[in-house]
Design an enzyme around this catalytic site. Structure first.
Site, PDB file in Angstrom:
ATOM      1  N   HIS A   1      -8.069  -3.794   1.285  1.00  0.00           N
ATOM      2  CA  HIS A   1      -9.233  -4.171   0.368  1.00  0.00           C
ATOM      3  C   HIS A   1      -9.799  -2.730   0.009  1.00  0.00           C
ATOM      4  CE1 HIS A   1      -9.509  -7.833   3.228  1.00  0.00           C
ATOM      5  NE2 HIS A   1      -9.048  -8.120   2.098  1.00  0.00           N
TER       6      HIS A   1
ATOM      7  N   SER B   1      -6.038  -9.563   6.872  1.00  0.00           N
ATOM      8  CA  SER B   1      -7.269 -10.061   7.674  1.00  0.00           C
ATOM      9  C   SER B   1      -6.870 -10.886   8.787  1.00  0.00           C
ATOM     10  CB  SER B   1      -8.355 -10.771   7.012  1.00  0.00           C
ATOM     11  OG  SER B   1      -8.721  -9.971   5.846  1.00  0.00           O
ATOM     12  N   ARG B   2      -5.584 -11.683   8.660  1.00  0.00           N
ATOM     13  CA  ARG B   2      -5.173 -12.683   9.551  1.00  0.00           C
ATOM     14  C   ARG B   2      -4.439 -11.848  10.810  1.00  0.00           C
ATOM     15  NH1 ARG B   2      -4.546 -16.245   5.006  1.00  0.00           N
ATOM     16  NH2 ARG B   2      -5.776 -18.038   5.518  1.00  0.00           N
TER      17      ARG B   2
ATOM     18  N   LEU C   1     -12.751  -7.096   6.043  1.00  0.00           N
ATOM     19  CA  LEU C   1     -12.204  -5.964   5.237  1.00  0.00           C
ATOM     20  C   LEU C   1     -11.470  -5.049   6.007  1.00  0.00           C
ATOM     21  CD1 LEU C   1     -15.335  -5.283   2.928  1.00  0.00           C
ATOM     22  CD2 LEU C   1     -13.344  -6.751   2.486  1.00  0.00           C
TER      23      LEU C   1
ATOM     24  N   LYS D   1       0.375  -7.494  -2.217  1.00  0.00           N
ATOM     25  CA  LYS D   1       0.470  -8.005  -1.060  1.00  0.00           C
ATOM     26  C   LYS D   1       0.598  -9.480  -1.212  1.00  0.00           C
ATOM     27  CE  LYS D   1      -1.007 -10.038   2.619  1.00  0.00           C
ATOM     28  NZ  LYS D   1      -2.018 -10.578   3.222  1.00  0.00           N
TER      29      LYS D   1
HETATM   30  P1  AMP Z   1      -8.222 -11.532   0.795  1.00  0.00           P
HETATM   31  O1  AMP Z   1      -9.739 -11.015   1.386  1.00  0.00           O
HETATM   32  O2  AMP Z   1      -7.184 -11.625   1.805  1.00  0.00           O
HETATM   33  O3  AMP Z   1      -8.392 -12.780  -0.145  1.00  0.00           O
HETATM   34  O4  AMP Z   1      -7.900 -10.280  -0.007  1.00  0.00           O
HETATM   35  C1  AMP Z   1      -8.616  -9.872  -1.159  1.00  0.00           C
HETATM   36  C2  AMP Z   1      -7.608  -8.972  -1.899  1.00  0.00           C
HETATM   37  O5  AMP Z   1      -7.252  -7.821  -1.141  1.00  0.00           O
HETATM   38  C3  AMP Z   1      -6.464  -9.615  -2.576  1.00  0.00           C
HETATM   39  O6  AMP Z   1      -6.314  -9.215  -4.240  1.00  0.00           O
HETATM   40  C4  AMP Z   1      -5.186  -9.254  -1.699  1.00  0.00           C
HETATM   41  O7  AMP Z   1      -4.172  -9.182  -2.452  1.00  0.00           O
HETATM   42  C5  AMP Z   1      -5.791  -7.763  -1.411  1.00  0.00           C
HETATM   43  N1  AMP Z   1      -5.266  -7.272  -0.319  1.00  0.00           N
HETATM   44  C6  AMP Z   1      -5.256  -7.846   1.089  1.00  0.00           C
HETATM   45  N2  AMP Z   1      -4.090  -7.310   1.772  1.00  0.00           N
HETATM   46  C7  AMP Z   1      -3.879  -5.965   1.134  1.00  0.00           C
HETATM   47  C8  AMP Z   1      -2.966  -4.876   1.496  1.00  0.00           C
HETATM   48  N3  AMP Z   1      -2.474  -4.958   2.654  1.00  0.00           N
HETATM   49  N4  AMP Z   1      -2.673  -3.975   0.540  1.00  0.00           N
HETATM   50  C9  AMP Z   1      -3.267  -4.169  -0.543  1.00  0.00           C
HETATM   51  N5  AMP Z   1      -4.179  -5.231  -1.038  1.00  0.00           N
HETATM   52  C10 AMP Z   1      -4.474  -6.052  -0.209  1.00  0.00           C
END
Ligand code: AMP
Length: 285
Positions: free
Chosen positions: A37, A190-191, A33, A153
């Site tokens: 997130h 996260s990457r 996170l 994003k």
């Molecule tokens: P993930 O854990 O990468 O699958 O992301 C979970 C959620 O967080 C997804 O809806 C992403 O679009 C959102 N998210 C990831 N990075 C960002 C960011 N920089 N700003 C806003 N939301 C994000």
């Protein structure tokens, strides 16, 4: 915060809250996170009585050569952040619990009728959106929230999930939350932790390119094709591989040949070994 690993227990818990008249906000994540997130959770807390988060690194949305195994899983740190954010429930299921019959069932868009999952990230990552659609169908059915919070994003993902909600008549409102960025413009991801310091500096090129393009369009430049070509050439110089840089309709994601009032610019690039995506939504006067 209550942590639940069993999807059935989670489902019963949410059902009981719904029956009591509570509004439920749900934030699906893969963990590791960051403030992006946390922004989704903050919004959910503002707009709901109960906020539930899931952390599940979904194997079906990763390609065979992608980073499923090495994807970061800092469970203790994530839980601490969720407690600080005053999240009410955390669902952390195992792969076996989420896929009781393995990959017997998939949810997908028909690519012949709907090019959405084949374009942009769908082209570089075959099967990715099928995995996303499948896991979200499962998660939404487990949580049955009133609202689900997703980040702009992953713009294409939000459009795909919009279709899922409509086609399955899920009756959930999807809230698209603006992208949270580092001070130099890089979208939080996260990457990003995979990036070496030199790659981290080069990664700024994505948001910079999008911002420059946005500026040119807002200043009235109209030759979209030439603008994109020029921007692609510059961006390809800074990164190791440019997957795509396109202008699209924000609702259908059809690529655009000419500027229109509402647009989204989308890009994906590889920097070092890390694939990064970014986009910007443009509303011309
Ligand atoms: P993930 O854990 O990468 O699958 O992301 C979970 C959620 O967080 C997804 O809806 C992403 O679009 C959102 N998210 C990831 N990075 C960002 C960011 N920089 N700003 C806003 N939301 C994000």
């Amino acid at each position: 915060m209550r942590i639940i690993t069993n999807p059935q227990v989670f489902q019963k818990t949410m059902e009981a809250l719904r029956e009591k008249g509570k509004q439920i906000g749900f934030v699906p994540t893969m963990g590791a996170l960051h403030h992006g997130h946390l922004e989704l959770m903050r919004r959910s807390k503002q707009e709901n009585d109960v906020t539930a988060v899931s952390i599940f690194v979904n194997p079906t949305q990763f390609g065979p050569k992608e980073d499923f195994r090495r994807y970061p899983r800092p469970a203790a740190r994530d839980q601490k952040l969720l407690i600080q954010a005053e999240v009410d429930f955390l669902l952390m299921p195992s792969v076996a619990a989420m896929y009781p019959a393995g990959t017997a069932l998939f949810v997908d868009l028909n690519s012949e009728q709907d090019g959405l999952t084949q374009r942009y990230c769908g082209q570089t990552r075959p099967g990715h959106f099928r995995g996303v659609l499948t896991v979200c169908a499962k998660l939404f059915n487990i949580a049955r929230p009133h609202r689900v919070y997703m980040g702009a994003k992953d713009y294409q993902q939000t459009v795909v999930i919009d279709r899922l909600i409509r086609e399955l008549h899920l009756g959930i409102k999807m809230v698209r939350v603006p992208t949270v960025r580092e001070s130099d413009g890089l979208a939080l991801s996260s990457r990003n932790i995979y990036l070496s310091p030199a790659d981290r500096r080069r990664a700024r090129a994505l948001s910079q390119t999008l911002q420059e393009l946005q500026g040119e369009l807002q200043r009235g430049k109209r030759n979209l094709k030439a603008l994109l070509q020029d921007a692609r050439r510059k961006l390809a110089h800074s990164v190791d591989k440019l997957d795509y840089l396109e202008a699209a309709d924000p609702v259908t994601l059809e690529p655009l040949a000419k500027p229109q009032k509402h647009m989204v610019l989308l890009t994906a690039c590889t920097v070092g070994k890390t694939r990064l995506i970014d986009n910007v939504i443009i509303n011309l006067p």
